[in-house]
Design a protein around this motif. Sequence first.
Motif, PDB file in Angstrom:
ATOM      1  N   MET A  78       5.169  20.017 -10.483  1.00  0.00           N
ATOM      2  CA  MET A  78       5.879  18.459 -10.718  1.00  0.00           C
ATOM      3  C   MET A  78       7.260  18.788 -11.054  1.00  0.00           C
ATOM      4  SD  MET A  78       5.294  15.132 -12.530  1.00  0.00           S
ATOM      5  CE  MET A  78       6.633  14.016 -13.271  1.00  0.00           C
ATOM      6  N   ILE A  79       8.168  18.017 -10.492  1.00  0.00           N
ATOM      7  CA  ILE A  79       9.683  18.244 -10.667  1.00  0.00           C
ATOM      8  C   ILE A  79       9.677  18.185 -12.403  1.00  0.00           C
ATOM      9  CG2 ILE A  79       9.720  15.552 -10.676  1.00  0.00           C
ATOM     10  CD1 ILE A  79      12.648  15.764  -9.649  1.00  0.00           C
ATOM     11  N   GLY A  80      10.795  18.952 -12.754  1.00  0.00           N
ATOM     12  CA  GLY A  80      11.244  19.106 -14.186  1.00  0.00           C
ATOM     13  C   GLY A  80      11.580  17.795 -14.921  1.00  0.00           C
ATOM     14  N   GLU A  81      11.495  17.772 -16.370  1.00  0.00           N
ATOM     15  CA  GLU A  81      11.621  16.637 -16.921  1.00  0.00           C
ATOM     16  C   GLU A  81      13.493  16.172 -16.458  1.00  0.00           C
ATOM     17  OE1 GLU A  81      11.677  17.124 -21.142  1.00  0.00           O
ATOM     18  OE2 GLU A  81      12.458  15.115 -21.620  1.00  0.00           O
ATOM     19  N   PHE A  82      14.152  16.982 -16.747  1.00  0.00           N
ATOM     20  CA  PHE A  82      15.801  16.763 -16.672  1.00  0.00           C
ATOM     21  C   PHE A  82      16.198  16.658 -15.214  1.00  0.00           C
ATOM     22  CE2 PHE A  82      15.274  19.372 -20.545  1.00  0.00           C
ATOM     23  CZ  PHE A  82      15.299  18.105 -21.346  1.00  0.00           C
ATOM     24  N   GLU A  83      15.429  17.024 -14.261  1.00  0.00           N
ATOM     25  CA  GLU A  83      15.760  16.822 -12.658  1.00  0.00           C
ATOM     26  C   GLU A  83      15.023  15.414 -12.491  1.00  0.00           C
ATOM     27  OE1 GLU A  83      13.872  19.710 -13.614  1.00  0.00           O
ATOM     28  OE2 GLU A  83      15.781  20.807 -13.799  1.00  0.00           O
ATOM     29  N   LEU A  84      14.169  14.939 -12.970  1.00  0.00           N
ATOM     30  CA  LEU A  84      13.668  13.693 -12.868  1.00  0.00           C
ATOM     31  C   LEU A  84      14.719  12.507 -13.475  1.00  0.00           C
ATOM     32  CD1 LEU A  84      11.559  11.675 -12.154  1.00  0.00           C
ATOM     33  CD2 LEU A  84      10.234  12.100 -14.274  1.00  0.00           C
ATOM     34  N   ILE A  85      14.979  12.854 -14.568  1.00  0.00           N
ATOM     35  CA  ILE A  85      16.042  11.952 -15.320  1.00  0.00           C
ATOM     36  C   ILE A  85      17.253  11.947 -14.613  1.00  0.00           C
ATOM     37  CG2 ILE A  85      17.584  11.606 -17.489  1.00  0.00           C
ATOM     38  CD1 ILE A  85      15.179  12.770 -19.101  1.00  0.00           C
ATOM     39  N   ASP A  86      17.881  12.996 -14.065  1.00  0.00           N
ATOM     40  CA  ASP A  86      18.939  12.840 -13.166  1.00  0.00           C
ATOM     41  C   ASP A  86      18.590  12.057 -11.980  1.00  0.00           C
ATOM     42  OD1 ASP A  86      20.432  14.682 -14.586  1.00  0.00           O
ATOM     43  OD2 ASP A  86      19.799  16.380 -13.378  1.00  0.00           O
ATOM     44  N   LYS A  87      17.483  11.953 -11.286  1.00  0.00           N
ATOM     45  CA  LYS A  87      17.176  11.187 -10.075  1.00  0.00           C
ATOM     46  C   LYS A  87      17.183   9.732 -10.699  1.00  0.00           C
ATOM     47  CE  LYS A  87      14.759  14.301  -6.692  1.00  0.00           C
ATOM     48  NZ  LYS A  87      16.137  14.522  -6.332  1.00  0.00           N
ATOM     49  N   ILE A  88      16.719   9.438 -11.818  1.00  0.00           N
ATOM     50  CA  ILE A  88      16.600   8.168 -12.178  1.00  0.00           C
ATOM     51  C   ILE A  88      18.124   7.661 -12.512  1.00  0.00           C
ATOM     52  CG2 ILE A  88      16.067   6.527 -14.094  1.00  0.00           C
ATOM     53  CD1 ILE A  88      13.379   8.486 -14.455  1.00  0.00           C
ATOM     54  N   ARG A  89      18.856   8.563 -12.953  1.00  0.00           N
ATOM     55  CA  ARG A  89      20.080   8.266 -13.153  1.00  0.00           C
ATOM     56  C   ARG A  89      21.170   8.073 -12.069  1.00  0.00           C
ATOM     57  NH1 ARG A  89      23.771  12.545 -16.981  1.00  0.00           N
ATOM     58  NH2 ARG A  89      25.728  11.299 -17.319  1.00  0.00           N
ATOM     59  N   ALA A  90      20.822   8.843 -10.981  1.00  0.00           N
ATOM     60  CA  ALA A  90      21.736   8.787  -9.766  1.00  0.00           C
ATOM     61  C   ALA A  90      21.199   7.423  -8.996  1.00  0.00           C
ATOM     62  CB  ALA A  90      21.291  10.039  -8.755  1.00  0.00           C
ATOM     63  N   GLY A  91      20.114   6.648  -9.229  1.00  0.00           N
ATOM     64  CA  GLY A  91      20.058   5.512  -8.574  1.00  0.00           C
ATOM     65  C   GLY A  91      20.505   4.158  -9.330  1.00  0.00           C
ATOM     66  N   VAL A  92      21.239   4.353 -10.614  1.00  0.00           N
ATOM     67  CA  VAL A  92      21.530   3.372 -11.440  1.00  0.00           C
ATOM     68  C   VAL A  92      22.966   3.233 -11.430  1.00  0.00           C
ATOM     69  CG1 VAL A  92      21.665   2.742 -13.968  1.00  0.00           C
ATOM     70  CG2 VAL A  92      19.637   3.625 -13.061  1.00  0.00           C
ATOM     71  N   SER A  93      23.353   1.795 -11.404  1.00  0.00           N
ATOM     72  CA  SER A  93      24.795   1.609 -11.540  1.00  0.00           C
ATOM     73  C   SER A  93      25.181   0.714 -12.691  1.00  0.00           C
ATOM     74  CB  SER A  93      25.567   1.016 -10.389  1.00  0.00           C
ATOM     75  OG  SER A  93      24.978  -0.297 -10.025  1.00  0.00           O
ATOM     76  N   LEU A  94      26.139   1.038 -13.495  1.00  0.00           N
ATOM     77  CA  LEU A  94      26.320   0.257 -15.056  1.00  0.00           C
ATOM     78  C   LEU A  94      27.569  -0.617 -14.995  1.00  0.00           C
ATOM     79  CD1 LEU A  94      25.774   3.300 -17.128  1.00  0.00           C
ATOM     80  CD2 LEU A  94      24.323   1.562 -16.772  1.00  0.00           C
ATOM     81  N   PRO A  95      27.333  -1.635 -15.728  1.00  0.00           N
ATOM     82  CA  PRO A  95      28.627  -2.691 -15.753  1.00  0.00           C
ATOM     83  C   PRO A  95      29.698  -1.872 -16.407  1.00  0.00           C
ATOM     84  CG  PRO A  95      26.481  -3.532 -16.783  1.00  0.00           C
ATOM     85  CD  PRO A  95      26.209  -2.257 -16.353  1.00  0.00           C
ATOM     86  N   ASP A  96      30.905  -2.243 -16.302  1.00  0.00           N
ATOM     87  CA  ASP A  96      31.885  -1.468 -16.977  1.00  0.00           C
ATOM     88  C   ASP A  96      31.741  -1.641 -18.437  1.00  0.00           C
ATOM     89  OD1 ASP A  96      33.456  -1.244 -14.790  1.00  0.00           O
ATOM     90  OD2 ASP A  96      34.783  -2.853 -15.210  1.00  0.00           O
ATOM     91  N   GLY A  97      32.045  -0.416 -19.054  1.00  0.00           N
ATOM     92  CA  GLY A  97      32.136  -0.295 -20.704  1.00  0.00           C
ATOM     93  C   GLY A  97      30.627  -0.025 -21.126  1.00  0.00           C
ATOM     94  N   TYR A  98      29.675   0.116 -20.354  1.00  0.00           N
ATOM     95  CA  TYR A  98      28.514   0.475 -20.673  1.00  0.00           C
ATOM     96  C   TYR A  98      28.452   2.025 -20.762  1.00  0.00           C
ATOM     97  CZ  TYR A  98      26.305  -4.035 -20.762  1.00  0.00           C
ATOM     98  OH  TYR A  98      25.958  -5.030 -21.145  1.00  0.00           O
TER      99      TYR A  98
END
Length: 312
Positions: free
Chosen positions: A1-21
Amino acid sequence: MIGEFELIDKIRAGVSLPDGYLGIGDDCAQLPERDAFRTLVSTDMLLEDVHFLRKVQAGCTGWKAAVANISDIAACGGTPKGIFLSLALPKDLEDSWVMDFLKGFGDACNRYGFPVLGGDTCESAGKICISVTVIGQCPNGVAVTRAGALPGDEICVTGCLGDSAAGLELLLQSAARVDYDNYFIDRHLRPQPRLAEGLALARSGQVHAMMDISDGIGSDLRHILKESNCGAIVDTARIPVSDALRSLCGSDSGRMLDYAISGGEDYELLFVKSKGAVVPVSHTVIGTVVSGSTLEWKGTDRNFKGYNHFSR
Ligand code: ADP
Ligand code: MG
């Protein structure tokens, strides 16, 4: 299985945030408010047989479930707002376990000023699962993140490292009965979040980056370095350990470093500040931030990674 932090990086890469968040990647998310404050939010799960054992006093598990989350507010320099508790419990669980758990959880929330605001409860098909969400607050511009370390900065920690890991080892070795009078087991089961220290460090304006030590500095320091695009040299001889841990390990310094660097769950603060900058919190300087991306452990030829779910 993909490592914990690689998985979090993948989730993070697919997220865009509103300004100031500020979202994935730090101890807490930060949500801008209309007034001069930011709301801090963090969530953590505790799973039976992964994070805690049912044979351990349930009150200690309750205490730790709260503290592991409150520690993330400390890591950003926040003040308490509230906490949510969600439980998945097997049908055959004794009521006494649940009551003890709630007592320990409530004690920690009261001690650190986090009112319990809600949660969720459902039946689990197997083991106990605990999920906690914590909310804090910080004036704009005060919260400290994992990004911001600069080459030349000093790397600092509060308290002593490694006692919790030694306590966990003793717990795992012991049979059904657990000796609660043991110093190391107590340090593992009853951690103290550095809420006041985190607040004082953030308010001092001297701290460039900060996080709490939940997975061991072998893992946690890497998060600060990654978010800050820096490397570091850590002098392993300067890592603070208790007299009790020093005497437990005797001449086995490798064992001591394993506990202190790879063990985790110390819930101390790891922070970075300009060389010589004065902060109002007792701490130990353990190394220096450098340019590049390499983490060097001076005084040993070993490398330390800390805890990472899915990779062994
Ligand atoms: P901590 O040890 O401080 O609780 P973690 O290592 O658990 O932090 O998480 C690191 C970062 O990744 C945090 O910002 C957290 O919110 C985020 N994160 C972890 N798991 C997930 C997930 N499943 N989905 C979205 N974000 C996640
Ligand atoms: Mg954290």
